[in-house]
Design a protein around this motif. Sequence first.
Motif, PDB file in Angstrom:
ATOM      1  N   ARG A 173      -4.614  29.976 -93.050  1.00  0.00           N
ATOM      2  CA  ARG A 173      -3.314  30.251 -92.424  1.00  0.00           C
ATOM      3  C   ARG A 173      -2.416  29.019 -92.475  1.00  0.00           C
ATOM      4  NH1 ARG A 173      -0.728  33.897 -89.506  1.00  0.00           N
ATOM      5  NH2 ARG A 173      -2.491  35.325 -89.639  1.00  0.00           N
ATOM      6  N   GLU A 174      -2.975  27.843 -92.251  1.00  0.00           N
ATOM      7  CA  GLU A 174      -2.181  26.622 -92.339  1.00  0.00           C
ATOM      8  C   GLU A 174      -1.650  26.437 -93.760  1.00  0.00           C
ATOM      9  OE1 GLU A 174      -0.294  22.976 -91.674  1.00  0.00           O
ATOM     10  OE2 GLU A 174      -0.878  24.635 -90.346  1.00  0.00           O
ATOM     11  N   GLY A 175      -2.451  26.775 -94.758  1.00  0.00           N
ATOM     12  CA  GLY A 175      -1.968  26.719 -96.137  1.00  0.00           C
ATOM     13  C   GLY A 175      -0.814  27.672 -96.379  1.00  0.00           C
ATOM     14  N   PHE A 176      -0.883  28.849 -95.778  1.00  0.00           N
ATOM     15  CA  PHE A 176       0.212  29.806 -95.901  1.00  0.00           C
ATOM     16  C   PHE A 176       1.491  29.280 -95.245  1.00  0.00           C
ATOM     17  CE2 PHE A 176       2.280  33.626 -93.874  1.00  0.00           C
ATOM     18  CZ  PHE A 176       2.965  34.017 -95.027  1.00  0.00           C
ATOM     19  N   LEU A 177       1.361  28.663 -94.075  1.00  0.00           N
ATOM     20  CA  LEU A 177       2.524  28.097 -93.399  1.00  0.00           C
ATOM     21  C   LEU A 177       3.156  26.992 -94.234  1.00  0.00           C
ATOM     22  CD1 LEU A 177       1.218  27.914 -89.710  1.00  0.00           C
ATOM     23  CD2 LEU A 177       2.578  29.708 -90.790  1.00  0.00           C
ATOM     24  N   GLN A 178       2.337  26.177 -94.884  1.00  0.00           N
ATOM     25  CA  GLN A 178       2.892  25.128 -95.734  1.00  0.00           C
ATOM     26  C   GLN A 178       3.547  25.715 -96.970  1.00  0.00           C
ATOM     27  OE1 GLN A 178       0.240  21.859 -96.496  1.00  0.00           O
ATOM     28  NE2 GLN A 178      -0.437  21.704 -94.362  1.00  0.00           N
ATOM     29  N   ASP A 179       3.017  26.821 -97.486  1.00  0.00           N
ATOM     30  CA  ASP A 179       3.687  27.503 -98.600  1.00  0.00           C
ATOM     31  C   ASP A 179       5.076  27.975 -98.186  1.00  0.00           C
ATOM     32  OD1 ASP A 179       1.562  27.105-100.268  1.00  0.00           O
ATOM     33  OD2 ASP A 179       0.696  29.098 -99.995  1.00  0.00           O
ATOM     34  N   LEU A 180       5.204  28.470 -96.969  1.00  0.00           N
ATOM     35  CA  LEU A 180       6.514  28.904 -96.485  1.00  0.00           C
ATOM     36  C   LEU A 180       7.477  27.735 -96.387  1.00  0.00           C
ATOM     37  CD1 LEU A 180       5.562  31.423 -93.643  1.00  0.00           C
ATOM     38  CD2 LEU A 180       6.453  31.969 -95.906  1.00  0.00           C
ATOM     39  N   GLU A 181       6.998  26.594 -95.945  1.00  0.00           N
ATOM     40  CA  GLU A 181       7.861  25.417 -95.827  1.00  0.00           C
ATOM     41  C   GLU A 181       8.336  24.937 -97.190  1.00  0.00           C
ATOM     42  OE1 GLU A 181       6.127  23.280 -91.782  1.00  0.00           O
ATOM     43  OE2 GLU A 181       5.113  22.943 -93.697  1.00  0.00           O
ATOM     44  N   GLN A 182       7.496  25.058 -98.205  1.00  0.00           N
ATOM     45  CA  GLN A 182       7.812  24.499 -99.507  1.00  0.00           C
ATOM     46  C   GLN A 182       8.542  25.478-100.415  1.00  0.00           C
ATOM     47  OE1 GLN A 182       4.139  22.941-101.175  1.00  0.00           O
ATOM     48  NE2 GLN A 182       3.547  22.026 -99.221  1.00  0.00           N
ATOM     49  N   ASP A 183       8.537  26.761-100.093  1.00  0.00           N
ATOM     50  CA  ASP A 183       9.101  27.780-100.981  1.00  0.00           C
ATOM     51  C   ASP A 183      10.173  28.578-100.245  1.00  0.00           C
ATOM     52  OD1 ASP A 183       9.679  29.780-102.779  1.00  0.00           O
ATOM     53  OD2 ASP A 183       7.598  30.093-103.385  1.00  0.00           O
ATOM     54  N   ALA A 184      11.438  28.296-100.562  1.00  0.00           N
ATOM     55  CA  ALA A 184      12.546  28.994 -99.900  1.00  0.00           C
ATOM     56  C   ALA A 184      12.593  30.465-100.283  1.00  0.00           C
ATOM     57  CB  ALA A 184      13.878  28.320-100.253  1.00  0.00           C
ATOM     58  N   GLU A 185      12.192  30.809-101.520  1.00  0.00           N
ATOM     59  CA  GLU A 185      12.199  32.211-101.946  1.00  0.00           C
ATOM     60  C   GLU A 185      11.171  33.018-101.158  1.00  0.00           C
ATOM     61  OE1 GLU A 185      11.744  32.609-106.108  1.00  0.00           O
ATOM     62  OE2 GLU A 185      13.404  31.283-106.606  1.00  0.00           O
ATOM     63  N   LEU A 186      10.043  32.414-100.875  1.00  0.00           N
ATOM     64  CA  LEU A 186       9.024  33.106-100.088  1.00  0.00           C
ATOM     65  C   LEU A 186       9.490  33.306 -98.651  1.00  0.00           C
ATOM     66  CD1 LEU A 186       6.114  34.220-100.283  1.00  0.00           C
ATOM     67  CD2 LEU A 186       5.319  31.991 -99.491  1.00  0.00           C
ATOM     68  N   ARG A 187      10.178  32.314 -98.076  1.00  0.00           N
ATOM     69  CA  ARG A 187      10.682  32.433 -96.702  1.00  0.00           C
ATOM     70  C   ARG A 187      11.737  33.510 -96.565  1.00  0.00           C
ATOM     71  NH1 ARG A 187      11.212  26.733 -96.915  1.00  0.00           N
ATOM     72  NH2 ARG A 187      13.475  26.958 -96.940  1.00  0.00           N
ATOM     73  N   ALA A 188      12.419  33.834 -97.651  1.00  0.00           N
ATOM     74  CA  ALA A 188      13.512  34.808 -97.568  1.00  0.00           C
ATOM     75  C   ALA A 188      13.025  36.182 -97.136  1.00  0.00           C
ATOM     76  CB  ALA A 188      14.224  34.905 -98.914  1.00  0.00           C
ATOM     77  N   HIS A 189      11.733  36.475 -97.317  1.00  0.00           N
ATOM     78  CA  HIS A 189      11.196  37.792 -96.970  1.00  0.00           C
ATOM     79  C   HIS A 189      10.423  37.782 -95.653  1.00  0.00           C
ATOM     80  CE1 HIS A 189      12.281  39.052-101.027  1.00  0.00           C
ATOM     81  NE2 HIS A 189      11.663  37.978-101.489  1.00  0.00           N
TER      82      HIS A 189
END
Length: 555
Positions: free
Chosen positions: A455-471
């Motif tokens: 889950r922490e890896g997923f949260l860091q993916d969200l921080e690093q990827d603006a396209e992923l955060r858009a959804h």
Amino acid sequence: MMDGVEQLSAEEAGAFSAGTLATIACCLCGTAIPPNPSNMCASCLRAQVDITEGIPKALAIYYCRNCGRYLQPPKAWIAADLESPELLTLCIKRLKGLSRVKLVDAGFRWTEPHSRRIHVRLTIQKEVFARTILQQEFIVEYTVQYQQCDACKRDAAKIAAWQAVVQARQKVDHKRTFYYLEQLLLKHGTHQDALGIKETGDGIDFYFANRSHAVKLLAFLGDVVPLRHKSSEHLVTHDTHSNSYNYKYSFSAEIAPVCRDDLVVLPPKLSASMGGIGPLVLVSRVSSAMSLVDPTAVQTTDLPAAAFWKTPFSPLMTSRQLTEYTVLDVETTGETSGKFAAAEVTVARSSDLGVNDSTVLVRSHLGHVLHIGDLVSGYDISNAVYNDSLLTGHKASFELPDVVLVRKTYPRRNRARGRKWRLARMAVEMADDDARVARGGAGARDPATRDAEEREGFLQDLEQDAELRAHVNLYRADGATGGEGADGGAEETAMTDADVPAGAGGDADEEDDDEYPEVPIEELLDALDLSKGRDAEGVEGEGDGAEEGAGTAGQ
């Protein structure tokens, strides 16, 4: 007479100075009244004009005896005490026609608590004639009717009364896809009709009271991930007299076992049908179709779900096999494709720095983001163990490169405590430890620790990827707390720092990295409000609160 003005008597002069006005007779009853445009007294005016017309005087409101909440249409349930401001607001909002008048005052008229009647006294004003405003007071009677809320229905059902179940499965050794799906379901509210949600070893089961709700969820999943499904039905009861049947429906949904950042070798026919791309490609994005990029030729394409299931394949290497490299030199070639740019990159394993002088020259598609000194994750193919059968059918001249760079990364830090945003969580009945250990494979770590790190890896993916955060809906951390909500239903709870152990994600060093991407404050929504089982936008919680949520990770 004096100067043409009539001399007034002392009494008349006093009355004049006191402001006595002339009166007229009411045109209906003859009562002396001050002049007004209607020429009617207040009593006759009320008798002739009813400003409460169109406002209902009797209504029903619905109350759940189990959790003590009232229904606020269409779906929200709110907690309110008798004669409380919250209940008064709810009653007034139920009235139609108040927009045509001005509400001056509102309050309760006392009734017996056991009478199941609520009387609300309203005072309204309306202009009935030119410059004539009529004020009127009336009573609205609300009948309290009992109705079980959705959360209490699910609690009472205990999942035993389900009619349809959607069994989502993905045959991978992580839960990244399900972490991402969780956020999509929360954002769109597709899970709200579920009687219960249960985690299994390699997926999640959704239980529904109606088949149509299961079909709706299945259609949603097919729009966000490459999916194929099959259905079956089981006859439960059959009434021969009325010729009625009762079935239970099961939908098995299989998600493609290919995730974001996976390295794949396309089958020869599939590679040829896609213009000869690859065959060695990286998966840059997964939705209803897979976005592929050739890291050597810097070409991109999309693989539809139907084409994948027609010629399915497995990844050559997955994100669990990523190795950290340090960039020593970058030389761009000028070739671009979309957001990617080709470059010749010299890298060395971060673990080898200061130990040996081994370096690798790699052709990569990350020329637009890499600079000297950056850290980058990649696949060390020369030292990896993989399935050679995936290369069967390709030309003998096809050779795998020593290293394939995947994405830029950052120094390992425990960023959980300094994170200013949180995610909502679904309440899920967790699988037993045996099933969770089985998912991790032989020699797997403690399931709770592994889940927290994923889950922490997923949260860091969200921080690093603006396209992923858009959804995904991200919430401000202020006021967000985890735990069970007030409605006792499947609560959407906020992520807390306790979800990530102190050692998750690497070193315990909490120093901030100046280059580490931050989530802009304008992308965050208001903090979750768990006091009444719904978030700041009014999304109501769903079922029993739980300490852990079903996972879905960024594809």
